[in-house]
Design an enzyme around this catalytic site. Structure first.
Site, PDB file in Angstrom:
ATOM      1  N   CYS A 178      -6.368 -28.736  11.336  1.00 51.31           N
ATOM      2  CA  CYS A 178      -7.537 -29.625  11.358  1.00 51.31           C
ATOM      3  C   CYS A 178      -7.146 -31.081  11.183  1.00 51.31           C
ATOM      4  O   CYS A 178      -7.824 -31.965  11.705  1.00 51.31           O
ATOM      5  CB  CYS A 178      -8.539 -29.208  10.284  1.00 51.31           C
ATOM      6  SG  CYS A 178      -9.358 -27.641  10.674  1.00 51.31           S
TER       7      CYS A 178
ATOM      8  N   ASP B 262      -7.676  -8.178   0.087  1.00 59.44           N
ATOM      9  CA  ASP B 262      -6.792  -8.332   1.240  1.00 59.44           C
ATOM     10  C   ASP B 262      -7.601  -7.972   2.463  1.00 59.44           C
ATOM     11  O   ASP B 262      -8.562  -7.189   2.374  1.00 59.44           O
ATOM     12  CB  ASP B 262      -5.588  -7.396   1.164  1.00 59.44           C
ATOM     13  CG  ASP B 262      -5.942  -5.992   1.618  1.00 59.44           C
ATOM     14  OD1 ASP B 262      -5.664  -5.649   2.783  1.00 59.44           O
ATOM     15  OD2 ASP B 262      -6.530  -5.229   0.819  1.00 59.44           O
TER      16      ASP B 262
ATOM     17  N   CYS C 260     -12.036 -29.754   6.693  1.00 56.32           N
ATOM     18  CA  CYS C 260     -10.886 -28.918   6.331  1.00 56.32           C
ATOM     19  C   CYS C 260      -9.611 -29.753   6.287  1.00 56.32           C
ATOM     20  O   CYS C 260      -9.398 -30.636   7.114  1.00 56.32           O
ATOM     21  CB  CYS C 260     -10.739 -27.774   7.343  1.00 56.32           C
ATOM     22  SG  CYS C 260      -9.272 -26.755   7.067  1.00 56.32           S
TER      23      CYS C 260
ATOM     24  N   CYS D 201      -6.426 -28.518   6.426  1.00 60.63           N
ATOM     25  CA  CYS D 201      -5.230 -27.797   6.877  1.00 60.63           C
ATOM     26  C   CYS D 201      -4.490 -28.583   7.957  1.00 60.63           C
ATOM     27  O   CYS D 201      -5.034 -29.507   8.560  1.00 60.63           O
ATOM     28  CB  CYS D 201      -5.590 -26.392   7.374  1.00 60.63           C
ATOM     29  SG  CYS D 201      -6.156 -26.319   9.090  1.00 60.63           S
TER      30      CYS D 201
ATOM     31  N   ASP E 190       0.859  -1.184   0.000  1.00 58.44           N
ATOM     32  CA  ASP E 190       0.000   0.000   0.000  1.00 58.44           C
ATOM     33  C   ASP E 190       0.896   1.235   0.000  1.00 58.44           C
ATOM     34  O   ASP E 190       2.124   1.137   0.002  1.00 58.44           O
ATOM     35  CB  ASP E 190      -0.953  -0.034   1.200  1.00 58.44           C
ATOM     36  CG  ASP E 190      -0.226  -0.015   2.528  1.00 58.44           C
ATOM     37  OD1 ASP E 190       1.015   0.141   2.545  1.00 58.44           O
ATOM     38  OD2 ASP E 190      -0.889  -0.155   3.571  1.00 58.44           O
TER      39      ASP E 190
ATOM     40  N   HIS F  83      -5.012 -22.226  10.112  1.00 53.02           N
ATOM     41  CA  HIS F  83      -6.367 -22.630   9.729  1.00 53.02           C
ATOM     42  C   HIS F  83      -7.114 -21.511   9.010  1.00 53.02           C
ATOM     43  O   HIS F  83      -7.703 -21.723   7.946  1.00 53.02           O
ATOM     44  CB  HIS F  83      -7.184 -23.090  10.937  1.00 53.02           C
ATOM     45  CG  HIS F  83      -8.624 -23.291  10.562  1.00 53.02           C
ATOM     46  ND1 HIS F  83      -9.054 -24.397   9.869  1.00 53.02           N
ATOM     47  CD2 HIS F  83      -9.713 -22.486  10.685  1.00 53.02           C
ATOM     48  CE1 HIS F  83     -10.348 -24.287   9.606  1.00 53.02           C
ATOM     49  NE2 HIS F  83     -10.767 -23.130  10.093  1.00 53.02           N
TER      50      HIS F  83
END
Lengths: 379, 379
Positions: A316, A273, A311, A313, A93, A342
């Site tokens: 998980c 974002d 999930c 990930c 930014d 996660h």
């Protein structure tokens, strides 16, 4: 304008679209979500964690990096990528948003913004030229113009049309100066303009036309999710997005919840974002397909189920809700790590499913299922 | 006593020795260092990080786990290994050390120790039987007896011989009760006794003989590094270690610096634990072959060298001192993660080099080089 930006739309489904955005450090599949790496790292995530969940671009905050470690240090490392050891794309930014948020503002003039460093109190001056010089040293794949993000209200005063117009006009003049400096720096990356104009459609349209006249590689929609009632987000988004020509990438800044993102994709947005997945993770607020989980809640104290059985990930795959609850209650760093893995996995997997559903021309079906599952709150 | 403990010495070099310690969740190569995983995790380290640096056993704190999440929760997960998803060996302490450290002590009687929970103030009673019951539910590969760790001094009063004798005798009676309870629980893991006796050699000898009469699978040396002048550590260690029969694993509790560990290996010690590598990491104090580094120091602000060019850990392979300095200054969680990976890698790599040098009958040469490099402080 010399640069290698190349955006190709490879598929559409209604106004949702799949694109490829070629940048100096790699190619992004859009729609994409950019994890926020404020001061040189995505909080609690190592590079290998980011790679495992499929992050292809991260966002850096120019203001934070300017303050610490300082631009000399990053220059000495030949840019932000080498400093943080992330060789994929980075968007930065302009630093303006943070400067305008400082309590000890800050005098805004035509030339730029004067403020005191929150680190050591020294007097600083941020201008479009300075912001672009810093971003050039950072060597960001995508540089954002320096603008004034028009707030929805200041105290109890809602910004009126005249104030929003004046602010937007200043931003347009700064946009031109930003691009001029970008060219002077012979920056070979890409630069995006930012549409302002507050909640006023005619001002938004004037902003778009002004930016298109200057000519950028992509266009962001700024000044949303800045405190305005939720209906404005949808209203302005639906108005603005179609007015940005479809051959440019469209970036909705700082938004938002999974629902916000899915709806914005319906409106043709390509890039997002937000600090929500990372910040909420550290506070124990976890996103799942079947609603949000506040892991501190005592109902999870003895729950030996995985966090989200659907999930894939690392968190998980390995740990029970009971264990995650325990780590959160005892304020372990490991809680921040596992929760962040996660939540970012959730966001990036959502983007992947969005892209796949657009490819299959089934985005609306996917979207309805997703929103229904989310609102079930069945965890 | 029924258990599967099996300790084999496979090599010696002077009094240093390489062994294999077979436990229910795996076999350890000794000498070994056990990272401390106080409340169900090694702070800032995921399982995969621990595996990558070669950790083969971690330590859990019975007191912390008893308080939070509580034994019911861990029982519901069928033990600590499943709760924290670490399927390699775990050693747990007895909880006594933490109870005796509470400010709001705590009445010690023959039967046990009464104290108030630091979490919710409830009245609790810890006895040898209770400690072993808890450790049985944790299913620790190595259970430590419940004893009283005799301090070096209380306030300005240095514990005298009579006080140390009385404390050691209580610990011996508690040791017997610990083993009796261990058998009653039909615990199939291993149990270690702990040698006490303060700074008094005759008491240390009496403690050893008392413990040997009871009969354990291994013997720990307790009550060192508890505030006594450094010379006592060496003196007591040199006295006690040879008096423990060589066919048992010898564990020096809570020690220590790299130099302490290397010297203790010379005295035949096989096992170590200490919070130093993990705690110091979070404070920015980093161990290297060529001395310790305080990464906050401004001399590293613009230092683009790797942290330790001779180190193969993830942190050193990837990041400059300047970047690690920046993360520490800005108090990023990532600083704790990267520093902890490095410090634990340093400790575990040191243990690996120790084992290799013993195998090659070159431990003394290795030790002298190591201590010389360390004291050079050339980073």
């Amino acid at each position: 304008m010399t640069n290698n930006l190349n955006f190709k739309i490879i598929n559409t489904d209604g106004r949702a679209r799949n694109g490829l955005l070629h940048l100096n450090h790699g190619t992004l599949k859009t729609p994409t979500f950019m994890p926020v790496g404020t001061g040189g790292c995505v909080k609690a995530m190592l590079k290998r964690d980011l790679e495992e969940i499929g992050a292809h671009i991260i966002l850096g905050n120019t203001f934070h990096l300017w303050m610490r470690p300082g631009i000399d240090i990053i220059n000495h490392h030949e840019g932000l990528h080498n400093f943080i050891k992330w060789q994929k794309p980075i968007l930065t930014d302009s630093g303006g948003f943070q400067v305008f948020s400082l309590k000890e503002l800050c005098k805004i003039t035509e030339e730029g913004v004067r403020f005191s460093s929150p680190i050591n109190g020294s007097k600083l001056f941020l201008t479009p030229e300075k912001s672009i010089q810093i971003q050039s040293i950072l060597n960001s794949d995508i540089t954002m113009i320096f603008d004034e993000c028009t707030p929805y209200q200041i105290g109890s005063h809602i910004i009126n049309r005249e104030e929003a117009r004046s602010s937007m006009h200043l931003s347009l003049r700064w946009a031109k100066r930003s691009l001029d400096e970008f060219k002077r720096q012979e920056n070979k990356n890409s630069m995006f303009g930012i549409v302002q104009g507050g909640i006023y459609e005619d001002l938004r349209e004037e902003s778009i036309n002004g930016l298109l006249d200057i000519g950028f590689n992509g266009y962001a929609i700024g000044g949303l999710s800045v405190g305005e009632p939720k209906e404005y987000l949808h209203k302005i988004l639906e108005f603005v997005s179609p007015k940005i020509p479809d051959n440019f990438p469209k970036y909705l800044m700082g938004v938002g919840t999974p629902e916000d993102i899915v709806n914005a994709v319906s409106n043709g947005i390509d890039m997002f974002d937000c600090v929500m997945p990372t910040r909420n993770a550290r506070n124990g607020w976890l996103f799942t397909r079947y609603g949000n989980i506040k892991i501190k809640n005592s109902r999870y104290k003895n729950d030996t189920n995985g966090l989200d059985p659907t999930c894939a990930c690392y968190t998980c795959r390995n740990f029970t809700r009971s264990y995650l609850h325990h780590l959160q209650i005892t304020k372990e760093i490991n809680s921040s790590i596992l929760n962040t893995i996660h939540n970012l996995h959730f966001y990036l997997n959502m983007m992947k499913e969005i892209r796949e559903s657009i490819n299959e021309k089934k985005f609306d079906i996917w979207k309805n299922n997703f929103l229904e599952d989310r609102s079930s709150n069945s965890y």
